[in-house]
Design an enzyme around this catalytic site. Structure first.
Site, short mmCIF file in Angstrom:
data_model
loop_
_atom_site.label_atom_id
_atom_site.label_comp_id
_atom_site.label_asym_id
_atom_site.label_seq_id
_atom_site.Cartn_x
_atom_site.Cartn_y
_atom_site.Cartn_z
N HIS A 122 0.56 -1.15 -0.06
CA HIS A 122 -0.10 0.03 0.13
C HIS A 122 1.11 1.21 -0.03
O HIS A 122 1.92 1.55 0.75
CB HIS A 122 -0.90 -0.01 1.08
CG HIS A 122 -0.14 -0.17 2.42
ND1 HIS A 122 0.28 1.02 3.24
CD2 HIS A 122 0.28 -1.05 3.27
CE1 HIS A 122 0.90 0.84 4.36
NE2 HIS A 122 1.03 -0.53 4.09
N ASP A 123 0.43 2.16 -0.85
CA ASP A 123 0.98 3.61 -0.71
C ASP A 123 2.36 3.83 -1.21
O ASP A 123 3.05 4.69 -1.10
CB ASP A 123 0.97 4.08 0.83
CG ASP A 123 -0.52 4.15 1.20
OD1 ASP A 123 -1.20 5.14 0.72
OD2 ASP A 123 -0.91 3.43 2.05
N GLY A 140 5.19 -1.03 2.56
CA GLY A 140 4.33 0.30 2.53
C GLY A 140 5.06 1.68 2.45
O GLY A 140 6.20 1.72 3.11
#
Length: 274
Positions: A122-123, A140
């Site tokens: 994520h991200d 992340g």
């Protein structure tokens, strides 16, 4: 005019948008609120989850999962995104998770090659023209700048940055930032040398036009920063005092000075504050 070709076993939400010339292979699943750009080819058994945008002329191979929900335990089902640019090649079993944050995004730029089993958590933010070999894993919030090369099985800690034109060797354990133009390797990964071959063989236009004088300045900067034995803040000051302020040298220094996770050195106990 490009012909759109959807295999009869593929399951595509009527709320997904597929532009002209998109091809979708057998047993692939495309959820609602997905947009796939012109000429992109989706192979068999690919899963593309909601709130995913894929650009033009991408190739996505068998078993890839794109836009799967964040594995961060803070994620609670709200809308977040994966945004992928144009002409990317995602090989078998690549996995890309959407952002943890509401309305946040995991972003991949243009012209990247992600080989088998690459995982983007994520991200993460990936620039343009990068190459990630098999089993590279990004935690992340990792940032990968343009024209980076990551060797097979390299693993990157959350919030790590890798500067443009840097390279990490295979099986590297990367827990600190890798500055631009540098080659790093090891467990943990440490800066080893200037990435000379990567700079010379790059497919990009701006860096392929580096003059011999600019390369010479980068070599001098490397020796001062990573081989002089000076505390890093003193090495940075010496580079500023002694070398020509080319845009490449200035960018290298800015990257080091703004690093939050620190820089991995082959010499121990060297930090910006010590």
């Amino acid at each position: 005019m490009l012909e759109t070709n959807i295999h009869p076993t593929a399951i595509i939400s009527p709320k997904a948008t597929l532009e002209e010339g998109v091809k979708v292979g057998p047993y692939s699943l495309i959820s609602e609120d997905v947009h796939i750009g012109r000429g992109t080819v989706i192979g068999p058994h690919v899963q593309i989850e909601k709130w995913t945008t894929i650009g033009e002329e991408c190739e996505i191979f068998f078993g890839a999962t794109i836009g799967n929900q964040s594995k961060d335990l803070k994620y609670d089902g709200w809308r977040s995104y994966v945004k992928i640019g144009n002409r990317n090649i995602l090989r078998e079993y690549v996995s890309i998770s959407r952002s943890t944050f509401e309305e946040g995004s995991t972003i991949v730029g243009d012209n990247n090659l992600l080989m088998n089993w690459v995982n983007l958590a994520h991200d993460t933010i990936v620039g343009n023209r990068t190459i990630m070999a098999n089993f590279v894993s990004l935690a992340g919030h990792v940032v990968i700048e343009d024209d980076v090369r990551l060797g097979a099985h390299a693993a990157l800690h959350q919030y790590v940055r890798v500067g443009k034109m840097a390279m990490a060797g295979g099986f590297s354990k990367i827990v600190q930032d890798i500055p631009p133009f540098m080659l790093s390797a090891g467990q943990p990964s440490r800066v080893r040398s200037l990435n000379r071959i990567g700079i010379r063989t790059s497919r990009i236009n701006p860096l392929s036009q580096l003059t011999p004088e600019t390369l010479a300045e980068l070599k001098k900067a490397f020796r001062i920063l990573f081989r002089s034995g000076l505390p890093l803040k003193h090495a940075v000051a010496r580079v500023k005092a002694e070398l020509e302020a080319t845009s490449e040298v200035e960018y290298l220094l800015e990257f080091i000075e703004t690093s939050k996770r620190g820089i991995g050195f082959s010499q121990p106990n060297r930090t910006l504050n010590g």
